[in-house]
Design a protein around this motif. Structure first.
Motif, short mmCIF file in Angstrom:
data_model
loop_
_atom_site.label_atom_id
_atom_site.label_comp_id
_atom_site.label_asym_id
_atom_site.label_seq_id
_atom_site.Cartn_x
_atom_site.Cartn_y
_atom_site.Cartn_z
N VAL A 1 0.86 -1.17 0.00
CA VAL A 1 0.00 0.00 0.00
C VAL A 1 0.90 1.23 0.00
O VAL A 1 1.63 1.47 0.97
CB VAL A 1 -0.94 0.02 1.22
N ALA A 2 0.88 1.97 -1.11
CA ALA A 2 1.68 3.19 -1.24
C ALA A 2 0.86 4.38 -0.78
O ALA A 2 -0.33 4.48 -1.11
CB ALA A 2 2.12 3.38 -2.69
N GLU A 3 1.46 5.28 -0.05
CA GLU A 3 0.71 6.40 0.51
C GLU A 3 0.44 7.51 -0.50
O GLU A 3 -0.48 8.30 -0.31
CB GLU A 3 1.45 6.98 1.72
N TYR A 4 1.23 7.60 -1.57
CA TYR A 4 1.00 8.64 -2.58
C TYR A 4 1.61 8.19 -3.91
O TYR A 4 2.29 7.16 -3.99
CB TYR A 4 1.57 10.00 -2.14
N HIS A 5 1.35 8.97 -4.96
CA HIS A 5 1.65 8.58 -6.34
C HIS A 5 3.09 8.12 -6.54
O HIS A 5 3.36 6.98 -6.92
CB HIS A 5 1.34 9.78 -7.25
N ASP A 6 4.06 9.00 -6.28
CA ASP A 6 5.44 8.66 -6.61
C ASP A 6 6.00 7.56 -5.72
O ASP A 6 6.87 6.80 -6.16
CB ASP A 6 6.33 9.90 -6.51
N GLN A 7 5.49 7.45 -4.50
CA GLN A 7 5.97 6.38 -3.62
C GLN A 7 5.70 5.01 -4.20
O GLN A 7 6.46 4.08 -4.00
CB GLN A 7 5.33 6.51 -2.23
N GLY A 8 4.60 4.88 -4.96
CA GLY A 8 4.29 3.61 -5.59
C GLY A 8 4.80 3.49 -7.01
O GLY A 8 5.25 2.43 -7.44
N HIS A 9 4.76 4.60 -7.76
CA HIS A 9 5.12 4.54 -9.17
C HIS A 9 6.62 4.38 -9.42
O HIS A 9 7.02 3.69 -10.35
CB HIS A 9 4.62 5.80 -9.89
#
Length: 337
Positions: free
Chosen positions: A264-272
Motif C-alpha cells: 500500500v503506497a501512501e502517494y503517487h510517486d511512492q508507488g510509481h
C-alpha cells in the motif's frame, strides 16, 4: 495471479484509443497484430477507424477493421466520429482530449450495459482533456465520475511487485492530508479483495509509511502512528494479513523478493517509482472500487515519439491479458452466484 482462471465465451473486452495524437493508436495496432485472430475476435476498439488505419500503415500492421457486430475477420471497431481527426502526431490539441473522453465514456456505457466485459485504456493527455472542458485528474477520477462511484483506487501490477495507492494525482501536500485512517483502511480492503479475486487465497499486504522511517516515533512526523497504524490494526482485526507501517525505503525491496504480495503506497510517486524501476514495460494499471473492470498501460501519450513507430506495445499486451483474466473471473463469479 491464478493460472487456472477459466476463459469462456462472453462479451468482448473494449480497448479505448486514448489521445489520437499520442502513441495509443500505435501500441494498440501493434498489440492486435501480435495476437492470434481468435484473441482479436474477443476485443473491440472504441475509437475512430481513420486513426487506426493510419497507425496500421505507420507500423506495417496487417490489419483490417470492421464495425462492431459486422461479420468477417477484421478488428471490430465501435466507431466514434470526431471532427478534425486524425490529428498531427505529437500535438497537444483539445480535439484529442475530446476524443479521448468520448471513447472512454462510450466504453463505460457499453460495459455497464453488459455489451463489453471490461475496458483497456490507451494513454490520454490530462492537459488536452482539461482544455476540452473535461476536468478530471486522469482516467481513475474520470471513471469514478462516469460510473457514479464514490471513490476508486489505482493498483499497479507486475509479476513480482504490486502496489495500490492511497492517493494519486494530487499535490504532495494534499496527499499527506488524504492519508487518513479511513482512506488507508479502505485501500487495504480494496487491495485484499482484488488479490483474492485473482487467485491469492490469503494475500500478504504491507503498508508503507508516510514519513521517513515511519516518523521515528514522532521525530519526523506523527501521521504514521496517529493515522496509518490504526488502519493496519483495524484491517488485522478483520482477518487481513497485513503489516505496517513499514519504512518505504525497505518495503518494496522486501515485497519484490517475496515477503509480500502487495504494498500500500501512501502517494503517487511512492508507488510509481519502484514499479517503473523494476517493471517499466510490463506493469499494468488497474482501477479498483468501480462497478466495471478497467486496466491500462502504465505510460503516457509520449508525444515526443508519436508517429515514429517506436512505441513499445508490450505494456498494451499485458493490459489486455490482465483484462481478459478479470473478465473470466467475473464470469466465474456470476455463475457461482
Amino acid at each position: 495471479m491464478s493460472a487456472d482462471l477459466e476463459e469462456r465465451a462472453g462479451p468482448p473486452v473494449a480497448i479505448t484509443l486514448g489521445d489520437p495524437a499520442g502513441v495509443g493508436p500505435e501500441v494498440i495496432v501493434k498489440a492486435l497484430d501480435a495476437l492470434p485472430q481468435r484473441e482479436r475476435a474477443s476485443l473491440v476498439v472504441v475509437g475512430t477507424t481513420s486513426v487506426l488505419e493510419r497507425a496500421a500503415r505507420l507500423v506495417g500492421a496487417d490489419l483490417s477493421f470492421k464495425p462492431r457486430g459486422a461479420a468477417g475477420d477484421g478488428v471490430a471497431v465501435e466507431e466514434i466520429a470526431i471532427e478534425g481527426l486524425p490529428l498531427p502526431f505529437g500535438k497537444l490539441d483539445p480535439a484529442g482530449g475530446e476524443a479521448a473522453f468520448r471513447y472512454i465514456e462510450r466504453a463505460v456505457r457499453l460495459t455497464e450495459a453488459g455489451e463489453t466485459a471490461g475496458i483497456v485504456t490507451a494513454p490520454i493527455n490530462k492537459e488536452a482533456l482539461n482544455r476540452a472542458g473535461h476536468h478530471y485528474d486522469g482516467h481513475t477520477g474520470m471513471l469514478a465520475a462516469l460510473t457514479g462511484s464514490k471513490s476508486s483506487f489505482m493498483l499497479l501490477a507486475s509479476e513480482r511487485l504490486k502496489a495500490i495507492h492511497v492517493s494519486t494525482h494530487v499535490s504532495l501536500k494534499t496527499a499527506i492530508e488524504r492519508a487518513s485512517t479511513e482512506r488507508v483502511l479502505a485501500t487495504i480492503r480494496a487491495g485484499h479483495a482484488h488479490l483474492q479475486r485473482v487467485g491469492y487465497a490469503r494475500p500478504r499486504i504491507a503498508v508503507a509509511g508516510l514519513n521517513p522511517h515511519c516518523g521515528e516515533n514522532g521525530l519526523f512526523g506523527s501521521e504514521d502512528v496517529e493515522r496509518i497504524l490504526p488502519a493496519v490494526e483495524q484491517a488485522k482485526a478483520e482477518g487481513i494479513d497485513v503489516e505496517g507501517p513499514i519504512s518505504a525505503d525497505t518495503v518494496y525491496y522486501r515485497a519484490y523478493n517475496g515477503a509480500f504480495d502487495l504494498v500500500v503506497a501512501e502517494y503517487h510517486d511512492q508507488g510509481h517509482i519502484p514499479m517503473k524501476l523494476v517493471a517499466f514495460d510490463t506493469t499494468v494499471n488497474v482501477s479498483l472500487g468501480l462497478p466495471i473492470d478497467r486496466t491500462s498501460v502504465d505510460h503516457g501519450t509520449a508525444f515526443d515519439i508519436a508517429g515514429t513507430g517506436k512505441a513499445n506495445h508490450v505494456n498494451m499486451l499485458a493490459a489486455i491479458a490482465y483484462a481478459r483474466r478479470l473478465a473470466a473471473s467475473r464470469r466465474i463469479e456470476a455463475r457461482a452466484a
